[in-house]
Design a protein around this motif. Structure first.
Motif, short mmCIF file in Angstrom:
data_model
loop_
_atom_site.label_atom_id
_atom_site.label_comp_id
_atom_site.label_asym_id
_atom_site.label_seq_id
_atom_site.Cartn_x
_atom_site.Cartn_y
_atom_site.Cartn_z
N PHE A 147 -12.06 11.41 -1.61
CA PHE A 147 -11.98 12.60 -0.78
C PHE A 147 -10.85 12.47 0.24
N GLN A 148 -10.74 11.31 0.86
CA GLN A 148 -9.70 11.11 1.86
C GLN A 148 -8.30 11.26 1.24
N GLN A 149 -8.13 10.77 0.02
CA GLN A 149 -6.83 10.92 -0.63
C GLN A 149 -6.55 12.37 -0.99
N ALA A 150 -7.57 13.07 -1.46
CA ALA A 150 -7.38 14.49 -1.80
C ALA A 150 -7.00 15.29 -0.57
N MET A 151 -7.53 14.91 0.60
CA MET A 151 -7.23 15.63 1.83
C MET A 151 -5.78 15.45 2.25
N GLY A 152 -5.06 14.50 1.66
CA GLY A 152 -3.67 14.28 2.05
C GLY A 152 -2.68 15.17 1.32
N ALA A 153 -3.15 16.06 0.43
CA ALA A 153 -2.23 16.94 -0.29
C ALA A 153 -1.60 17.95 0.66
N GLY A 154 -0.53 18.59 0.19
CA GLY A 154 0.17 19.55 1.04
C GLY A 154 -0.71 20.71 1.47
N VAL A 177 7.06 9.38 3.02
CA VAL A 177 6.36 9.98 4.16
C VAL A 177 5.21 10.84 3.64
N PRO A 178 4.02 10.75 4.22
CA PRO A 178 2.88 11.57 3.78
C PRO A 178 3.17 13.06 3.91
N ASN A 179 2.49 13.84 3.08
CA ASN A 179 2.64 15.30 3.13
C ASN A 179 2.16 15.87 4.46
N ALA A 180 1.07 15.36 4.98
CA ALA A 180 0.47 15.92 6.19
C ALA A 180 -0.02 14.75 7.06
N ALA A 181 0.92 14.14 7.78
CA ALA A 181 0.58 12.96 8.60
C ALA A 181 -0.41 13.32 9.69
N ASN A 192 -3.81 13.58 8.23
CA ASN A 192 -4.33 12.25 7.89
C ASN A 192 -4.98 11.60 9.10
N LYS A 193 -4.36 11.75 10.27
CA LYS A 193 -4.94 11.18 11.50
C LYS A 193 -6.28 11.84 11.82
N LEU A 194 -6.32 13.16 11.64
CA LEU A 194 -7.57 13.88 11.91
C LEU A 194 -8.68 13.40 10.99
N VAL A 195 -8.40 13.31 9.70
CA VAL A 195 -9.42 12.90 8.74
C VAL A 195 -9.82 11.44 8.98
N ALA A 202 0.84 -1.20 0.00
CA ALA A 202 0.00 0.00 0.00
C ALA A 202 0.87 1.24 0.00
N VAL A 203 0.30 2.29 -0.55
CA VAL A 203 0.90 3.62 -0.50
C VAL A 203 0.01 4.46 0.41
N PRO A 204 0.57 5.08 1.43
CA PRO A 204 -0.28 5.82 2.38
C PRO A 204 -0.91 7.05 1.76
N ILE A 205 -1.91 7.56 2.44
CA ILE A 205 -2.60 8.77 2.01
C ILE A 205 -1.63 9.95 2.08
N GLY A 206 -1.69 10.81 1.07
CA GLY A 206 -0.85 11.99 1.06
C GLY A 206 0.47 11.79 0.36
N VAL A 207 0.69 10.63 -0.24
CA VAL A 207 1.91 10.37 -1.01
C VAL A 207 1.53 10.30 -2.48
N ASP A 208 2.31 10.93 -3.33
CA ASP A 208 2.06 10.89 -4.77
C ASP A 208 2.14 9.43 -5.23
N PHE A 209 0.98 8.85 -5.54
CA PHE A 209 0.93 7.42 -5.84
C PHE A 209 1.76 7.03 -7.06
N PRO A 210 1.64 7.72 -8.22
CA PRO A 210 2.46 7.31 -9.37
C PRO A 210 3.95 7.38 -9.09
N GLU A 211 4.41 8.45 -8.40
CA GLU A 211 5.83 8.57 -8.10
C GLU A 211 6.29 7.46 -7.16
#
Length: 980
Positions: A618-625, A273-277, A280-283, A5-14
């Motif tokens: 929505f949850q994945q979009a919330m992981g952006a910087g 590492v996620p952009n906003a760990a 992510n916990k809050l969401v 798995a790739v965690p939320i907030g990480v650029d999946f293709p990269e």
């Protein structure tokens, strides 16, 4: 098993490419080319390819889409039949159902029902549910009869699951997956096989992912896996009667259960590492399943300082969709100016179009992944218009919609198009002025005869078009398609033009429309016969499946994406727009065939599945910087409800004041309010104009009217500005685009009926014979002059209701006098003033004693005596004209009385006395008052005041807009203005 798995907030293709390169680092370069990498969407595939290319020269893996598996040419499996063919076949079955049971899903066309049934069959095939499995459903006594009938009907479509019926795309996809799994069981591939980016939301896809996990070198890489979910939260997804399919991680739990794994068995694909760990916990906590939301306060203490977790969040709560779109556009522009990439993620296509329009004012063209819906392009609109209008009489508005379409008459060059538009304008003015309400070849011929050298060819072409819209009540689908396309191409070609030269099938929209219509023509043999209405529904449904990409070059750093593309997003700034219930998430489409309990029993997906997928996006979009959450508090109809996810986040923040949640939420709103205020400033006019004064123009005496009709005297008294606009400025209100049987037409028709009745009266006639003759005349006039069948019936009933009383009163009137003046127009000059008065009374009878009686037919309500004395002067002035010898047929006569004859209501005929409780006025006094009124308006000092003495405040004038009524009110003093 290898599930990563790739965690939320990480650029999946990269992350995907980085992890794959790392795993293949000890292999020879060509080993990468043997890797089979299956991705979930076309955008994900393009992004993965871009990331690989940015790494430098290297071999690429074999990139494929999971959805393309069904197209593999496996031996023994025929190609899938067209989805359109299957819908056409189902439409015929559904039509028989709705004909047998009219109450079944009333309000839905059989085309719409066939579409939903096709989706159900596709889902059954994807999930591996056979119609025989429906026998396991226990029909409870609590089930409505509707569900019993639908279940019996669904069993009829079992033949589409048999081999000789042809394979649907979903059925072939599943069979291919099953064949691949069997093949791998005996001969597994020697090279790695990877499925990445998919959540396994569809049964066939999940089956393929399970088959890949069974390989020695098979790997599945899940996007947006929530590492902050507790075991209690994971277990609660299946704890109740119904699984919680609307949770963003539900599909992962179902997939892992089928593999015999737990969430703890899922390994990280990379160490990214996620952009906003913290966010992510809050969401994650905010989106917990309902059974464990009581843990908010307990687990909320572990979130730390929520101001830090929400530092990159902004909340825009606009007052309406326009305000929201402009605020988003401003935020996107600021992001570009600071060198960042920006993406708006929204399922609301209307919001996307509004934002695109707002960005256009600065010349910013976003890369819209969806493009423009084909049905909104010029070719799509023309095809829909023609389909909608077939089989119906064209109104003036309908005809002008076709003639003014930008693709109409484009097949003979720009000069021909200009000539077409000029003639269209001339025809519009003629039709709106004189009708008829439903243009015909005959009416066009009459219009063209006035300028045959200019109009003859063009009007003949238009007449052919009008006749082409006549169609049988029902005809084979292929015939409808041929007629439809022929009409559309002839419209685009224009008179003497060519469809091939026209702009109809050009550009991206035209080519896509031609492809879809060609597909419809190819499968028409499976559609049976259709009514024009059903065919129009089918065309709309077919065009809805097409999109047209803009040919303009888009900005490389600004994009508009659908929610699915949140998985492949790599923008610095993400804007989640349209966060309202019904928009994001969209309301599940109602299923007219199976209810939730029936779906659960048979093993189908619940309606909440789509909400769960949207929640995951929505949850994945919330992981952006940096993220902007946006919604409008009101739409065009009512107050909106915030998205359930936005509600959960705000409620959680408000409930954790110890961690600074309330302050964090206030700061989010403050950051959003900044952009709302900028939008207000942008919309605020830079030039403020003072309200217009109440006008009272004073034109030169030489330009003032020299005559007036007795019916217009009322207007001169109550709204002189209307006389100024009509008689001096020569401005006339445009007739409506869609003529309607309004009171004006009703009065004209009723007057003509009575006039004909009076003029054609035989020497002697019984009351019953008179009644029959009146109704016969009514039928003739209505059939000739009233184009609306329902209106003809209503108005005939109106005459029939009063016919008896009218004929009895008429017989009495004939014993007292003889109708001598009928609809005769006369003009009488006023003394001492260069002015004349015109009248055209409905009827004047010469009585046996030598006096005259005036009759006025009224199709509406009757004026009161007070109104007659105050402003409704018609009858009094006509009486004065009779006594002055205005009518040659009767000479100078004394008026014995004035009578209203009501052509409606109870058919009563009251006399006019000119006497009210406050005043009395004779015809001579009315004439003298008119002379005084006219004398005042012949003076240069008298202005034509707007709305001088309207009867009611709510009364409207045709010239209120010209007078800018609303910027002033009737309490304002008029401001006279001398004109030159």
């Amino acid at each position: 098993m290898s599930v990563f798995a790739v965690p939320i907030g990480v650029d999946f293709p990269e992350a995907l490419v980085a992890g794959l390169v790392e795993r293949m680092a000890d292999q020879p370069p060509e080993a990468m080319a043997r890797v089979q990498l299956y991705l979930n969407s076309g955008r994900m595939l393009r992004r993965v390819r871009e990331v690989f290319l940015s790494e430098g020269a290297r071999y690429l893996p074999h990139l494929r889409l999971v959805s393309d598996l069904g197209q593999d040419p496996l031996a023994g499996l025929p190609l899938a039949v067209s989805g359109l063919r299957r819908k056409l076949e189902l439409a015929q079955l559904v039509e028989q159902l709705t004909r047998a049971i009219p109450a079944f899903e009333a309000g839905s066309s059989h085309i719409q029902l066939a579409e939903s049934l096709s989706s159900l069959i596709a889902e059954m095939q994807s999930e591996g549910v056979h119609p025989d499995d429906l026998e396991t459903i226990e029909m409870s006594e609590n089930y409505a009869e509707h569900w019993r009938r639908s279940l019996e009907f669904i069993k009829i479509v079992a033949r589409y699951f048999e081999g000789d019926a042809g394979l649907d795309a979903e059925a072939r996809q599943r069979l291919v997956v099953e064949e691949i799994a069997r093949s791998w069981a005996h001969t597994p591939p020697e090279d790695p096989v990877i499925v990445a980016g998919s959540t396994g939301s569809r049964g066939a896809t999940a089956a393929f992912m399970r088959a890949v996990c069974g390989l020695e070198d098979g790997m599945v890489v899940l996007p947006g896996f929530d590492r902050d979910m507790t075991d209690l939260a994971w277990n609660s997804l299946f704890s109740g009667k119904f699984p919680i399919e609307d949770h963003p991680q539900y599909r992962f739990r179902g997939l892992l259960d089928s593999l015999g794994l737990t969430p703890g068995d899922v390994r990280d694909w990379t160490g990214a590492v996620p952009n906003a760990a913290a966010r992510n916990k809050l969401v994650s906590l905010a989106l917990r399943p309902a059974p464990v939301t009581d843990q908010w306060r307990i687990e909320g203490r572990d979130l730390g300082d929520l101001r830090q977790a929400c530092a990159g969040l902004s909340l825009i709560e606009a007052r309406d969709p326009r305000h929201e779109a402009l605020s988003i556009a401003l935020r996107m522009r600021e992001g570009l100016e600071t060198g960042r990439s920006v993406a708006l993620i929204t399922p609301d296509r209307l919001l996307a179009r509004r934002v695109t329009a707002a960005l256009d004012r600065w010349g910013i063209i976003p890369d819209d992944s969806a493009g423009q819906p084909l049905q909104l392009t010029a070719p799509g609109r023309l095809l829909r218009h023609v389909a909608d209008l077939r089989g119906a009489a064209l109104t003036i508005a309908d005809l002008l919609v076709l003639l003014k379409h930008p693709l109409c008459a484009t097949g003979a060059g720009s000069d021909a198009r200009g000539q077409h538009l000029r003639l269209t304008r001339d025809l519009e003015l003629a039709l709106r002025r004189d009708g008829p309400a439903f243009p015909s070849a005959e009416s066009l011929s009459v219009w063209a005869a006035k300028k045959p050298e200019d109009r003859a060819t063009w009007s003949s072409w238009v007449a052919e078009m009008i006749q082409g819209f006549e169609t049988p009540e029902k005809q084979p689908l292929l015939a409808s398609i041929e007629t439809h396309l022929d009409l559309t191409e002839r419209l685009a070609a224009g008179p003497g033009g060519s469809a091939e030269v026209s702009e109809l099938w050009r550009e991206e929209g035209g080519r896509e429309a031609l492809r879809l219509m060609s597909e419809l023509r190819r499968e028409a043999g499976y559609g049976g016969e259709m009514t024009p209405f059903a065919y129009a529904e089918l065309v709309k449904l077919q065009l809805q499946g097409g999109m047209a990409r803009s040919g303009r070059s888009a900005h490389p750093r600004v994009a508009i994406w659908g929610t699915l593309e949140a998985r492949a997003s790599n923008a610095d700034l993400i804007i989640c727009g349209g966060l309202n219930e019904g928009s994001w998430p969209e309301a599940p489409a109602p299923d007219p065939w199976l209810n939730r309990q029936m779906r659960l029993e048979v093993g189908l997906l619940l309606p909440e599945r789509q909400i769960g997928l949207s929640a995951h996006d929505f949850q994945q979009a919330m992981g952006a910087g940096e993220v902007v959450l946006s919604r409008a508090r009101r739409d065009a109809e009512a107050e909106t409800i915030p998205s359930r996810w936005l509600n959960r986040i705000t409620n959680l923040l408000q409930g954790l004041p110890e961690q600074g949640g309330d302050v964090a939420l206030a700061e989010m709103r403050t950051r959003g309010t900044h952009w709302l205020s900028l939008a207000d400033q942008l919309e605020t006019p830079q030039i403020t104009l003072a309200p217009a004064p109440r006008p009272s123009p004073r034109p030169p005496r030489a330009h003032r009217p020299k005559n007036i009709s007795v019916t217009a005297v009322q207007t001169l008294i109550r709204d002189p500005y209307a006389i100024y606009a009509k008689r001096i400025l020569k401005l006339f209100p445009l007739d409506p685009m869609r003529p309607a049987p309004d009171p004006l037409l009703r009065g004209k028709i009723l007057h003509e009926i009575v006039e004909t009745f009076t003029k054609t009266r035989p020497e002697s006639e019984t009351i019953e014979a008179a009644r029959e003759r009146l109704l016969s005349i009514t039928d003739t006039v209505l059939e000739r002059d009233v184009a609306w069948p329902s209106t003809r019936r209503i108005w005939r009933a109106r005459i029939a209701r009063i016919a008896g009383r009218f004929c009895e009163d008429e017989a009495t009137r004939l014993t007292e006098g003889t109708p001598t003046v009928i609809e005769e127009k006369v003009t009488v000059p006023l003394q001492n003033v260069d002015f004349s008065v015109t009248a055209k009374p409905d009827r004047i009878d010469l009585l046996s004693d030598g006096q005259a009686r005036i009759f006025d037919y009224k199709s509406g309500g009757l004026p009161s005596e007070a109104e007659i004395i105050a402003f409704n002067k018609q009858m009094l002035l006509e009486a004065a004209m009779v006594e002055r010898g205005a009518f040659a047929d009767i000479g100078v006569r004394r008026v014995a009385g004035m009578t209203y004859v009501r052509l409606g209501g109870g058919g009563e005929s009251p006399d006019v006395k000119g006497v009210s409780k406050d005043r009395t006025e004779t015809p001579d006094e009315a004439w003298a008052r008119l002379a005084g009124l006219v004398a005042r308006y012949q003076s240069q000092t008298q202005g034509y005041t707007a709305r001088r003495a309207m009867q009611k405040t709510a009364d409207r004038s045709d010239y209120d807009l010209l007078a800018r009524f609303g910027e002033w009110d009737t309490t304002d003093e008029p401001e006279p203005e001398d004109l030159t």
